[in-house]
Design an enzyme around this catalytic site. Structure first.
Site, PDB file in Angstrom:
ATOM      1  N   GLU A  43       0.859  -1.192   0.000  1.00 45.95           N
ATOM      2  CA  GLU A  43       0.000   0.000   0.000  1.00 45.95           C
ATOM      3  C   GLU A  43       0.892   1.238   0.000  1.00 45.95           C
ATOM      4  OE1 GLU A  43      -3.652   2.461   2.126  1.00 45.95           O
ATOM      5  OE2 GLU A  43      -2.685   0.900   3.310  1.00 45.95           O
ATOM      6  N   ASP A 117      -3.176  11.705  -2.093  1.00 47.73           N
ATOM      7  CA  ASP A 117      -3.284  13.171  -2.096  1.00 47.73           C
ATOM      8  C   ASP A 117      -3.657  13.654  -3.502  1.00 47.73           C
ATOM      9  OD1 ASP A 117      -2.544  13.193   0.546  1.00 47.73           O
ATOM     10  OD2 ASP A 117      -0.431  13.553   0.145  1.00 47.73           O
ATOM     11  N   ASP A 153     -12.614   9.539  -2.847  1.00 48.90           N
ATOM     12  CA  ASP A 153     -13.912  10.208  -2.956  1.00 48.90           C
ATOM     13  C   ASP A 153     -13.757  11.469  -3.815  1.00 48.90           C
ATOM     14  OD1 ASP A 153     -12.393  11.668  -1.101  1.00 48.90           O
ATOM     15  OD2 ASP A 153     -14.211  12.607  -0.326  1.00 48.90           O
TER      16      ASP A 153
HETATM   17  N1  SAH Z   1      -4.397   5.591   2.776  1.00 51.29           N
HETATM   18  C1  SAH Z   1      -4.830   6.327   3.962  1.00 51.29           C
HETATM   19  C2  SAH Z   1      -4.261   7.745   3.976  1.00 51.29           C
HETATM   20  C3  SAH Z   1      -4.666   8.626   2.829  1.00 51.29           C
HETATM   21  S1  SAH Z   1      -3.917  10.257   2.874  1.00 51.29           S
HETATM   22  C4  SAH Z   1      -6.346   6.333   4.050  1.00 51.29           C
HETATM   23  O1  SAH Z   1      -6.997   6.055   3.044  1.00 51.29           O
HETATM   24  O2  SAH Z   1      -6.882   6.607   5.122  1.00 51.29           O
HETATM   25  C5  SAH Z   1      -2.596  10.031   1.714  1.00 51.29           C
HETATM   26  C6  SAH Z   1      -1.330   9.526   2.379  1.00 51.29           C
HETATM   27  O3  SAH Z   1      -0.345   9.327   1.376  1.00 51.29           O
HETATM   28  C7  SAH Z   1      -0.746  10.525   3.373  1.00 51.29           C
HETATM   29  O4  SAH Z   1      -0.525   9.881   4.613  1.00 51.29           O
HETATM   30  C8  SAH Z   1       0.571  10.970   2.722  1.00 51.29           C
HETATM   31  O5  SAH Z   1       1.578  11.265   3.670  1.00 51.29           O
HETATM   32  C9  SAH Z   1       0.910   9.775   1.871  1.00 51.29           C
HETATM   33  N2  SAH Z   1       1.757  10.093   0.715  1.00 51.29           N
HETATM   34  C10 SAH Z   1       1.554  11.088  -0.168  1.00 51.29           C
HETATM   35  N3  SAH Z   1       2.525  11.106  -1.100  1.00 51.29           N
HETATM   36  C11 SAH Z   1       3.376  10.088  -0.799  1.00 51.29           C
HETATM   37  C12 SAH Z   1       4.563   9.611  -1.376  1.00 51.29           C
HETATM   38  N4  SAH Z   1       5.092  10.201  -2.461  1.00 51.29           N
HETATM   39  N5  SAH Z   1       5.164   8.544  -0.829  1.00 51.29           N
HETATM   40  C13 SAH Z   1       4.631   7.957   0.283  1.00 51.29           C
HETATM   41  N6  SAH Z   1       3.495   8.368   0.881  1.00 51.29           N
HETATM   42  C14 SAH Z   1       2.871   9.417   0.358  1.00 51.29           C
END
Ligand code: SAH
Length: 214
Positions: A43, A117, A153
């Protein structure tokens, strides 16, 4: 995203046996790290790890790896795993941009992207984990039949991701604009932290499944 700094997070992560410190050194050797030959699922952007903990508990014959950039959220997953002590779950505090340094082609069978993100500004497009540059990385890593699953979403991000996928080497296998209302797809769906939060607000959850061809 605004993040609150968590006291002691860095220390906890660096001391945890469940966090792999130099993943590039494990390239090609992840089966030895897990001490078995079970398939490995990754993941990317695991946040606080709810999804992965539940996945790893329900599928003990799959090994799970969680990659997360930010210590302040990863530490919550580490704390849960230190309680649960699952044999099939490890974490990496790393940037997804480097995944090809960590894994040999074929070493990871399945990639989950949950509520990645959105990076809404056009000039940040390259950072979106479902953009063409990332899809090409996933394509090089996965074996034939390998899978990428994406949930969000965010409709704009979803439409962008679908378009990128259609122009990628992947086959678009499944698309849903309302995962929770689909009787087949929602079966056994494990909710992430964000998924719980946003579906409670009434936002439909979009779902995309890509398969790497022969
Ligand atoms: N998957 C979780 C969190 C979603 S928020 C859920 O659905 O509840 C998106 C997450 O991706 C954040 O914690 C952010 O720090 C991480 N993230 C964003 N860009 C990233 C990258 N390049 N490498 C690793 N993690 C990343």
């Amino acid at each position: 995203m605004r993040l609150r700094k968590v006291q002691g997070a860095e220390e906890k992560i660096s001391e945890s046996p469940f966090c792999i410190k130099d993943p590039a050194e494990k390239k090609g050797q992840w089966k030895d790290v897990f001490k078995n030959k079970a398939p490995i699922h990754l993941e990317i952007g695991m946040g606080k790890g709810k999804f992965l903990l539940e996945k790893a508990m329900s599928l003990p014959k799959i090994n799970f790896l969680g990659l997360e950039l930010h210590e302040s959220v990863l530490v919550r997953g580490v704390e849960k795993q230190e309680e649960a002590e699952l044999d099939n779950l490890l974490f990496l505090r790393e940037n997804a941009e480097c995944i090809e340094e960590f894994f040999e082609p074929g070493e990871i069978g399945h990639i989950y992207l949950n509520f990645s993100d959105p990076w809404p500004k056009d000039r940040h497009k390259k950072r979106r984990l479902t953009g063409g540059v990332f899809l090409a990385r996933y394509d090089r890593l996965l074996p034939a039949g390998g899978i990428v699953e994406f949930k969000t979403d965010n409709k704009d991000l979803f439409d962008f991701s679908l378009e990128e996928a259609e122009n990628s080497p992947f086959r678009v296998d499944t698309v849903s604009y309302d995962l929770h209302s689909d009787p087949v797809l929602s079966q056994g769906n494990i909710m992430t932290e964000y998924e719980e939060r946003f579906s409670a607000k009434g936002n439909p959850i979009c779902y995309l499944r890509l398969v790497k061809g022969e």
